[in-house]
Design a protein around this motif. Structure first.
Motif, short mmCIF file in Angstrom:
data_model
loop_
_atom_site.label_atom_id
_atom_site.label_comp_id
_atom_site.label_asym_id
_atom_site.label_seq_id
_atom_site.Cartn_x
_atom_site.Cartn_y
_atom_site.Cartn_z
N ARG A 116 0.83 -1.20 0.00
CA ARG A 116 0.00 0.00 0.00
C ARG A 116 0.86 1.25 0.00
NH1 ARG A 116 -3.42 -3.29 3.45
NH2 ARG A 116 -2.40 -2.45 5.33
N GLU A 117 1.97 1.21 0.74
CA GLU A 117 2.87 2.37 0.78
C GLU A 117 3.55 2.58 -0.58
OE1 GLU A 117 5.36 5.58 1.83
OE2 GLU A 117 3.42 4.84 2.57
N LEU A 118 3.93 1.48 -1.24
CA LEU A 118 4.52 1.60 -2.57
C LEU A 118 3.51 2.20 -3.55
CD1 LEU A 118 6.95 1.09 -4.43
CD2 LEU A 118 6.12 -1.23 -4.79
N CYS A 119 2.25 1.75 -3.45
CA CYS A 119 1.20 2.33 -4.30
C CYS A 119 1.09 3.83 -4.05
CB CYS A 119 -0.14 1.65 -4.04
SG CYS A 119 -0.25 -0.05 -4.64
N ASP A 173 -3.49 3.36 -7.39
CA ASP A 173 -4.01 2.20 -6.69
C ASP A 173 -3.60 0.94 -7.45
OD1 ASP A 173 -5.29 3.83 -4.86
OD2 ASP A 173 -7.11 3.97 -6.10
N ASP A 174 -3.42 -0.14 -6.73
CA ASP A 174 -3.05 -1.41 -7.36
C ASP A 174 -1.89 -1.25 -8.34
OD1 ASP A 174 -4.96 -2.63 -5.91
OD2 ASP A 174 -6.36 -2.96 -7.56
N ALA A 175 -0.80 -0.64 -7.88
CA ALA A 175 0.37 -0.43 -8.73
C ALA A 175 0.89 -1.77 -9.24
CB ALA A 175 1.46 0.30 -7.96
N ASP A 176 1.35 -1.81 -10.47
CA ASP A 176 1.92 -3.02 -11.03
C ASP A 176 3.35 -3.19 -10.52
OD1 ASP A 176 2.25 -0.62 -12.50
OD2 ASP A 176 3.01 -1.70 -14.24
#
Length: 805
Positions: free
Chosen positions: A111-114, A120-123
């Motif tokens: 979630r932090e990386l996103c 949202d929902d980063a690849d």
């Protein structure tokens, strides 16, 4: 319960190389680059790693220690096969449940990386990093899994679980057994890294060393469209670029010494399917015809390779990607190179191939050995069990599942793949010769066929019918004596240039331009200059095919010639490399594509329209201008100013003046920008007027074959007069002794490029006695000539008498 000595999850920026026990080699290296090299311009996508303790917590929570130990015990006792063992352990991992505290730590980090990525929902890419991988004496590359285009918390946890299971693939179990690693002491870290949208751009692999010869001053880059897995797996034939590292610091130069366009028939892209987030699709005609990287991108990656290598203090193996949305380049992995860097530096094996059967296939050569054996064609991993030990493995492509039979092969031949493909990497590590990227070996070769696989002829590897004649010699470089007289190499084939970089030679005394034109360019230069006048439709079609991608057909000639010669010049930089301008005879020029229309027919081409006389003639002057353009690019744009130009078959001083004037018109003025110009000494007039020629040239190179022919009046190709052709004839020796003396009086240097010092030790002694500055010989006779010269120098009185003889 396992006691954790820290977080389950660690961000890359908090990791360093010392953290291999916590997060494995791959993730520790990513952290090192993020933390230490970002300020130096190296871009690495952000992300985090799960710790080794997280793996141990998962194993403990699911009671997997007993499963692993029991399955491995059955394997050792012969109660289960390798395949049964690996499948049982992996199945147990995939059935495992995440401890809630561990799952929540991974979800929170995602979630932090996103949030950092602003979506949202980063690849993300989910990569395995074993705690024993990429050690100096072992490479675990490709043994654990990588999953691309992973989106969402549920998919991420599933991919992490699959990474854990991949610690026990059949190939990984087999490799650890061979290397003596304790399976139970290993752990696996998972790297979660923001995806680079290379599915819309390109990706590939990069080494800071030549992977075949260990030449340390080279960056090698492979590139393909789409995600980089196809390059790593060898599923495509990628572009290949070579860059000369010592000249990268000068921003005004473009030291790219090789650019080969690969077929790149497919690319890996994203899909919207959760179960299959990536897939391969065919590339377009435009993509196959274009280079993936432009020159600026090639140089940027190369400079990063040098920065990374300098930081780690060893040659490096890197993966890179270019984002198709932003155009940015990134390094996504870096590990120490583990083959060439461990190679014994003091010894050099020299393979020589003699008579061969019909050539059956060709591709990129991996290694430099020659092997003969029977073919075993296996196109599917399902058929691995029928491989015959000691055979030549012929297949479409390999992946880590093939390693057990690759270890049992005598040589490997594949249809697809480049120098950084799985087949190439494993072949190097196993010390096997391989020919990769043949295109059609599985179609052309058949089981039990006797063949010879040759990787001893340069960049290209060949498969010959039957058992060829070949020999191998071990050269002890430490035993080569030092000499005052320079001993140089005669080189023609740029593909083999790096093979001899370890020899302690004093440069290249003769690099023959016509070899490059004949073998790599193939087209008569005037057929490019005057393409509109070309009458032969077949020749036009062949020219069109070869020059595809070049807006200006003459640029094809200049570009290919400059880069081919650059490989020879780079291999010996900063020592001098003497490039002889083209010296075809008219009948040889006529054999080039489109050449017959532009060449006169002569009764005796050996004494006809050749060498210097062509360069100012209206018949060829525009072709010579292309040669000059290539040399100018080689010296001024690529930056290899160690190149010296040599003019062949220059009959008179008047002709010398005309040639030098034409060169100056084309940007090659003697003395300007350090340019030296030599002349071949192969005509009696060169000796008789040596002082006058020395006013116009910086040095002489004695061509002993032609000088003998013209001094004695003997056709060197005549069988009837073979006994009369003698380079040690008194008249020839008088010529050599005279030109050395007269040239030295005028301050010019003199060398000899010929076979005589190799064949006759007394001839080398004679040349030393005459005070010659250098001798240039073929690489395979270098050590013998070096010893002959050292012996002659050690007995100056004897050498002096030989020089007077």
């Amino acid at each position: 319960m396992v006691e954790s000595d820290g977080a389950w999850v660690i961000w890359f920026e908090a990791l360093r190389r010392r953290d291999v026990p916590r997060v494995g080699g791959k993730n520790a290296s990513l952290g090192e680059m993020v933390g230490e090299l970002g300020a130096k311009g190296v871009k690495v996508p952000p992300g985090f790693a799960t710790s080794a303790e997280a793996y141990r917590r998962f194993v403990e929570a699911n009671g997997l220690e007993r499963t692993i130990a029991g399955a491995l015990g059955d394997l050792e006792a012969g109660k289960a096969t390798l395949a049964e063992t690996g499948q049982a352990i992996r199945r147990a991992f995939l059935r495992g449940e995440w401890p809630e505290e561990l799952a929540e730590a991974i979800r929170a980090a995602y979630r932090e990386l996103c949030r950092r990525r602003g979506r949202d929902d980063a690849d993300v890419a989910v990569r395995s990093s074993a705690t024993a991988e990429d050690l100096p004496d072992a490479s675990f590359a490709g043994q654990q899994e990588t999953y691309l285009n992973i989106r969402g918390e549920r998919a991420l946890l599933a991919a992490c679980r699959r990474c854990y299971a991949s610690l026990f693939t059949d190939r990984a179990i087999s490799y650890r057994q061979a290397k003596g690693f304790d399976h139970m002491k290993l752990a696996l870290s998972v790297g979660v890294q923001a995806m680079v949208r290379s599915d819309l751009g390109g990706a590939g692999v990069m080494f800071s060393i030549d992977t075949e010869t260990g030449f340390e001053r080279l960056v090698l880059i492979n590139a393909a469209w789409g995600l980089g897995e196809n390059v790593v797996q060898g599923a495509v034939d990628p572009d290949e670029y070579e860059v000369f590292k010592p000249l990268l610091a000068d921003a005004s130069l473009t030291p790219i010494i090789e650019k080969k366009r690969g077929e790149k028939a497919r690319k890996m892209i994203y899909t919207s399917e959760a179960d299959s987030p990536t897939r391969n699709v065919p590339t377009s005609k435009a993509e196959r015809a274009a280079f993936v990287l432009d020159d600026a991108e090639i140089l940027t990656l190369s400079r990063w390779a040098c920065t990374i290598e300098a930081h780690y203090g060893c040659p490096m193996d890197m993966e890179w990607a270019r984002d198709g949305e932003s155009g940015e380049l990134f390094i996504v992995q870096a590990r120490p190179e583990t083959v060439q860097s461990r190679r014994e530096a003091g010894a050099l094996k020299s393979y020589r191939i003699g008579k061969t059967g019909r050539r059956l296939a060709k591709g990129l050569s991996i290694g430099d050995a020659v092997v003969a054996g029977k073919v075993c064609v296996i196109e599917s991993a399902h058929d691995i069990a029928r491989f015959v030990e000691g055979s030549v493995l012929v297949t479409s492509t390999t992946d880590p599942d093939w390693v057990p039979i690759m270890k049992r092969a005598a040589a490997i031949v594949t249809d697809h793949g480049g120098r950084t493909s799985h087949a190439a990497i494993v072949s190097r590590e196993l010390g096997l010769p391989a020919v990769v990227g043949t295109g059609d070996a599985t179609r052309l070769l058949h089981d039990e066929q006797e063949v010879t696989v040759s990787c001893a002829e340069g960049d290209e590897g060949f498969v010959y019918e039957g058992t060829a004649d070949f020999s191998v010699e071990e050269l002890d470089l430490a035993a080569i004596p030092a000499t005052r007289t320079k001993v140089m190499l005669n080189l023609a084939n740029p593909a083999a240039a790096f093979r001899w970089w370890r020899l302690p030679c004093d440069g290249v005394g003769l690099a023959r331009m016509e070899f490059v034109i004949n073998n790599q360019i193939k087209v008569h230069p005037m057929a490019l200059v005057r393409y509109g006048e070309l009458e032969d439709p077949e020749a036009r079609a062949r020219v069109d095919a070869l020059t595809a991608g070049y807006g200006d057909r003459t640029e094809y000639f200049v570009d290919r010639l400059a880069r081919a010669l650059a490989r020879i010049a780079a291999a010996h930089h900063p020592a001098p490399v003497i490039v002889r301008m083209s010296d075809f005879k008219t009948n040889e020029y006529a054999n080039l594509i489109g050449g017959a229309q532009f060449e006169p027919k002569e009764e005796n081409p050996m004494l006809g329209f050749r060498g210097a006389s062509r360069y100012y003639s209206p018949r060829y002057r525009e072709g010579f201008a292309l040669e000059c353009r290539a040399i100018r690019r080689l010296r001024q744009e690529i930056g290899l100013k160690n190149v010296i130009v040599m003019i062949p078959f220059c009959r008179s001083t008047r002709e010398a003046d005309r040639v030098l004037a034409v060169m100056a018109e084309n940007g090659l003025k003697r003395g300007e920008d350090g340019l030296e110009v030599y002349v071949m000494c192969e005509i009696p007039s060169n000796v008789i007027l040596a002082g006058d020629f020395a006013e116009r040239f910086d040095g002489f190179s004695i061509g002993s074959n032609d000088l003998t022919q013209l001094t004695l009046g003997v056709d060197r190709d005549s069988e009837a007069l073979a006994e009369l052709f003698d380079e040690q004839d008194a008249a020839v020796k008088w010529m050599i002794r005279s030109v050395i003396g007269e040239a030295h009086k005028a301050g010019a240097k003199v060398g000899l490029c010929g076979q005589a010092p190799s064949d006759h030790p007394e001839f080398a002694e004679f040349l030393v006695g005459c005070g010659i500055d250098s001798m240039s010989v073929s690489p395979d006779s270098f050590i013998a000539v070096k010893r002959h010269v050292a012996e002659a120098e050690a007995e100056p009185q004897k050498a002096g008498r030989a020089g007077q003889a």
